[in-house]
Write a protein that holds these residues in place. Structure first.
Motif, PDB file in Angstrom:
ATOM      1  N   VAL A  38      24.121   8.700 -32.614  1.00  0.00           N
ATOM      2  CA  VAL A  38      24.932   9.202 -31.506  1.00  0.00           C
ATOM      3  C   VAL A  38      24.095   9.237 -30.220  1.00  0.00           C
ATOM      4  CG1 VAL A  38      26.161  11.246 -30.624  1.00  0.00           C
ATOM      5  CG2 VAL A  38      26.493  10.504 -32.998  1.00  0.00           C
ATOM      6  N   HIS A  39      22.807   9.502 -30.366  1.00  0.00           N
ATOM      7  CA  HIS A  39      21.933   9.641 -29.198  1.00  0.00           C
ATOM      8  C   HIS A  39      21.165   8.371 -28.831  1.00  0.00           C
ATOM      9  CE1 HIS A  39      22.224  13.907 -28.042  1.00  0.00           C
ATOM     10  NE2 HIS A  39      22.819  13.955 -29.213  1.00  0.00           N
ATOM     11  N   GLU A  40      21.487   7.273 -29.505  1.00  0.00           N
ATOM     12  CA  GLU A  40      20.785   6.014 -29.235  1.00  0.00           C
ATOM     13  C   GLU A  40      20.827   5.634 -27.761  1.00  0.00           C
ATOM     14  OE1 GLU A  40      20.975   1.272 -30.395  1.00  0.00           O
ATOM     15  OE2 GLU A  40      22.355   2.661 -31.363  1.00  0.00           O
ATOM     16  N   PHE A  41      21.971   5.834 -27.108  1.00  0.00           N
ATOM     17  CA  PHE A  41      22.122   5.432 -25.707  1.00  0.00           C
ATOM     18  C   PHE A  41      22.037   6.612 -24.742  1.00  0.00           C
ATOM     19  CE2 PHE A  41      24.610   2.251 -28.169  1.00  0.00           C
ATOM     20  CZ  PHE A  41      23.763   1.171 -27.944  1.00  0.00           C
ATOM     21  N   LEU A  42      21.590   7.764 -25.246  1.00  0.00           N
ATOM     22  CA  LEU A  42      21.497   8.977 -24.433  1.00  0.00           C
ATOM     23  C   LEU A  42      20.057   9.450 -24.265  1.00  0.00           C
ATOM     24  CD1 LEU A  42      24.454  10.889 -26.139  1.00  0.00           C
ATOM     25  CD2 LEU A  42      24.507   9.726 -23.925  1.00  0.00           C
ATOM     26  N   TYR A 106      32.745  11.423 -22.993  1.00  0.00           N
ATOM     27  CA  TYR A 106      33.169  11.618 -24.380  1.00  0.00           C
ATOM     28  C   TYR A 106      31.994  11.361 -25.294  1.00  0.00           C
ATOM     29  CZ  TYR A 106      33.769   6.809 -22.938  1.00  0.00           C
ATOM     30  OH  TYR A 106      33.571   5.589 -22.342  1.00  0.00           O
ATOM     31  N   ARG A 107      32.066  11.964 -26.469  1.00  0.00           N
ATOM     32  CA  ARG A 107      31.057  11.764 -27.518  1.00  0.00           C
ATOM     33  C   ARG A 107      31.717  12.121 -28.850  1.00  0.00           C
ATOM     34  NH1 ARG A 107      25.697  14.950 -26.425  1.00  0.00           N
ATOM     35  NH2 ARG A 107      25.914  13.731 -24.516  1.00  0.00           N
ATOM     36  N   GLY A 114      35.165   3.681 -33.360  1.00  0.00           N
ATOM     37  CA  GLY A 114      35.911   2.458 -33.598  1.00  0.00           C
ATOM     38  C   GLY A 114      37.358   2.658 -34.028  1.00  0.00           C
ATOM     39  N   GLN A 115      37.896   3.867 -33.823  1.00  0.00           N
ATOM     40  CA  GLN A 115      39.272   4.146 -34.236  1.00  0.00           C
ATOM     41  C   GLN A 115      40.189   4.461 -33.051  1.00  0.00           C
ATOM     42  OE1 GLN A 115      39.428   6.784 -37.766  1.00  0.00           O
ATOM     43  NE2 GLN A 115      37.213   6.489 -37.884  1.00  0.00           N
ATOM     44  N   GLY A 116      39.670   4.259 -31.832  1.00  0.00           N
ATOM     45  CA  GLY A 116      40.480   4.465 -30.644  1.00  0.00           C
ATOM     46  C   GLY A 116      40.531   5.884 -30.125  1.00  0.00           C
ATOM     47  N   PHE A 117      39.772   6.792 -30.743  1.00  0.00           N
ATOM     48  CA  PHE A 117      39.818   8.193 -30.309  1.00  0.00           C
ATOM     49  C   PHE A 117      39.197   8.393 -28.924  1.00  0.00           C
ATOM     50  CE2 PHE A 117      39.702   8.840 -35.071  1.00  0.00           C
ATOM     51  CZ  PHE A 117      41.059   9.117 -35.179  1.00  0.00           C
ATOM     52  N   GLY A 118      38.152   7.631 -28.602  1.00  0.00           N
ATOM     53  CA  GLY A 118      37.528   7.736 -27.286  1.00  0.00           C
ATOM     54  C   GLY A 118      38.508   7.362 -26.188  1.00  0.00           C
ATOM     55  N   TYR A 119      39.165   6.232 -26.366  1.00  0.00           N
ATOM     56  CA  TYR A 119      40.154   5.789 -25.376  1.00  0.00           C
ATOM     57  C   TYR A 119      41.318   6.773 -25.295  1.00  0.00           C
ATOM     58  CZ  TYR A 119      43.885   3.311 -23.068  1.00  0.00           C
ATOM     59  OH  TYR A 119      44.905   2.993 -22.216  1.00  0.00           O
ATOM     60  N   GLU A 120      41.854   7.162 -26.439  1.00  0.00           N
ATOM     61  CA  GLU A 120      43.031   8.041 -26.475  1.00  0.00           C
ATOM     62  C   GLU A 120      42.764   9.371 -25.763  1.00  0.00           C
ATOM     63  OE1 GLU A 120      45.784  10.160 -29.922  1.00  0.00           O
ATOM     64  OE2 GLU A 120      44.810   8.244 -30.373  1.00  0.00           O
ATOM     65  N   SER A 121      41.617   9.965 -26.040  1.00  0.00           N
ATOM     66  CA  SER A 121      41.305  11.259 -25.417  1.00  0.00           C
ATOM     67  C   SER A 121      40.942  11.098 -23.949  1.00  0.00           C
ATOM     68  CB  SER A 121      40.202  11.976 -26.191  1.00  0.00           C
ATOM     69  OG  SER A 121      39.033  11.190 -26.269  1.00  0.00           O
ATOM     70  N   ALA A 140      32.348   7.680 -13.939  1.00  0.00           N
ATOM     71  CA  ALA A 140      31.779   7.671 -15.289  1.00  0.00           C
ATOM     72  C   ALA A 140      30.530   6.807 -15.249  1.00  0.00           C
ATOM     73  CB  ALA A 140      32.764   7.113 -16.299  1.00  0.00           C
ATOM     74  N   SER A 141      29.666   7.027 -16.228  1.00  0.00           N
ATOM     75  CA  SER A 141      28.498   6.162 -16.367  1.00  0.00           C
ATOM     76  C   SER A 141      28.277   5.904 -17.846  1.00  0.00           C
ATOM     77  CB  SER A 141      27.254   6.795 -15.735  1.00  0.00           C
ATOM     78  OG  SER A 141      26.943   8.021 -16.362  1.00  0.00           O
ATOM     79  N   ALA A 142      27.639   4.777 -18.115  1.00  0.00           N
ATOM     80  CA  ALA A 142      27.345   4.413 -19.499  1.00  0.00           C
ATOM     81  C   ALA A 142      26.049   3.627 -19.522  1.00  0.00           C
ATOM     82  CB  ALA A 142      28.473   3.573 -20.088  1.00  0.00           C
ATOM     83  N   ASN A 143      25.270   3.855 -20.559  1.00  0.00           N
ATOM     84  CA  ASN A 143      24.081   3.053 -20.787  1.00  0.00           C
ATOM     85  C   ASN A 143      24.507   1.595 -20.789  1.00  0.00           C
ATOM     86  OD1 ASN A 143      22.050   1.521 -22.321  1.00  0.00           O
ATOM     87  ND2 ASN A 143      21.180   3.495 -22.876  1.00  0.00           N
ATOM     88  N   ILE A 144      23.757   0.766 -20.088  1.00  0.00           N
ATOM     89  CA  ILE A 144      24.109  -0.649 -19.951  1.00  0.00           C
ATOM     90  C   ILE A 144      24.223  -1.344 -21.305  1.00  0.00           C
ATOM     91  CG2 ILE A 144      21.760  -1.560 -19.692  1.00  0.00           C
ATOM     92  CD1 ILE A 144      22.921  -3.237 -17.310  1.00  0.00           C
ATOM     93  N   GLU A 145      23.516  -0.821 -22.313  1.00  0.00           N
ATOM     94  CA  GLU A 145      23.541  -1.423 -23.649  1.00  0.00           C
ATOM     95  C   GLU A 145      24.642  -0.846 -24.541  1.00  0.00           C
ATOM     96  OE1 GLU A 145      19.624  -1.143 -25.329  1.00  0.00           O
ATOM     97  OE2 GLU A 145      18.705  -2.090 -23.579  1.00  0.00           O
ATOM     98  N   ASN A 146      25.338   0.182 -24.075  1.00  0.00           N
ATOM     99  CA  ASN A 146      26.375   0.826 -24.890  1.00  0.00           C
ATOM    100  C   ASN A 146      27.712   0.097 -24.704  1.00  0.00           C
ATOM    101  OD1 ASN A 146      28.152   2.491 -26.232  1.00  0.00           O
ATOM    102  ND2 ASN A 146      27.199   4.375 -25.502  1.00  0.00           N
ATOM    103  N   VAL A 147      27.853  -1.002 -25.418  1.00  0.00           N
ATOM    104  CA  VAL A 147      29.025  -1.861 -25.286  1.00  0.00           C
ATOM    105  C   VAL A 147      30.306  -1.109 -25.630  1.00  0.00           C
ATOM    106  CG1 VAL A 147      30.113  -3.985 -26.124  1.00  0.00           C
ATOM    107  CG2 VAL A 147      27.652  -3.920 -25.696  1.00  0.00           C
ATOM    108  N   GLY A 148      30.280  -0.256 -26.664  1.00  0.00           N
ATOM    109  CA  GLY A 148      31.467   0.495 -27.065  1.00  0.00           C
ATOM    110  C   GLY A 148      31.970   1.411 -25.970  1.00  0.00           C
ATOM    111  N   SER A 149      31.077   2.172 -25.362  1.00  0.00           N
ATOM    112  CA  SER A 149      31.462   3.088 -24.297  1.00  0.00           C
ATOM    113  C   SER A 149      31.940   2.317 -23.068  1.00  0.00           C
ATOM    114  CB  SER A 149      30.291   3.997 -23.928  1.00  0.00           C
ATOM    115  OG  SER A 149      30.717   4.989 -23.027  1.00  0.00           O
TER     116      SER A 149
END
Length: 182
Positions: A38-42, A106-107, A114-121, A140-149
């Motif tokens: 969870v903390h890989e990109f944080l 979100y976290r 991978g179940q759409g909960f991030g987008y839905e919320s 919003a911001s996201a780690n450049i390597e965090n493709v999912g976020s």
């Protein structure tokens, strides 16, 4: 000055209930934030004790009081299970040349990726922020390597504006104007 939301508000989606984080969420928060994945990109700083999770919850609850908004627990309706957090935070510290702005974030516990909960919320919070709170621009911001976020932010319609350094981490900065939401 932050635009306050109704701090007793609960937001519902098809599968989720979004509610204030409460002290009894500590075990779920610890499960979330003690996972190194969870903390890989944080910045790779997972918590090592439930006491750290309790302090984090106290900090979030203080944001409710100080800023009228903060991250909310994401509860899976089907099982009434804490699966992570999502919400709007009023950022008062400088970040990427901005200060005193609203950020969507979100976290989630890894089992729920991978179940759409991030987008839905996040979509529910964007709608709430733009319509109920009358926020003009969400960031919003996201780690450049965090493709999912990054995929979630782009699906929400957020526009990538620039790359910046956040505490030694290469991040992408996103914005969405209330007038441009889809």
């Amino acid at each position: 000055m932050p635009t306050h939301c109704n701090m007793n508000a609960t937001i519902e989606t098809d599968r989720l209930t979004l509610r204030k984080i409460i002290p009894s969420d500590a075990e779920g928060m610890f499960l979330l934030d003690s996972n190194p994945n969870v903390h890989e990109f944080l910045g790779n700083h997972p918590v090592i004790s439930i006491e750290e999770s309790r302090k984090y919850i106290a900090n979030i609850r203080n944001q409710y009081l100080e800023n009228g908004i903060g991250r909310y627990a994401v509860i899976l309706k089907e099982t009434n299970t804490f699966i992570g957090w999502c919400g709007i935070k009023f950022i008062t510290e400088p970040e990427n040349g901005h200060v005193n702005f609203y950020e969507i974030g979100y976290r989630f516990i890894e089992n729920y990726w991978g179940q759409g909960f991030g987008y839905e919320s996040a979509k529910a919070w964007l709608d709430y922020g733009f319509t109920t709170m009358d926020i003009k621009t969400m960031y919003a911001s996201a780690n450049i390597e965090n493709v999912g976020s990054r995929r979630i932010l782009e699906k929400l319609g957020m526009q990538q504006k620039n790359e910046f350094d956040w505490k030694g981490i290469a991040c992408l900065w996103y914005e969405l104007n209330a007038n441009n939401q889809g």
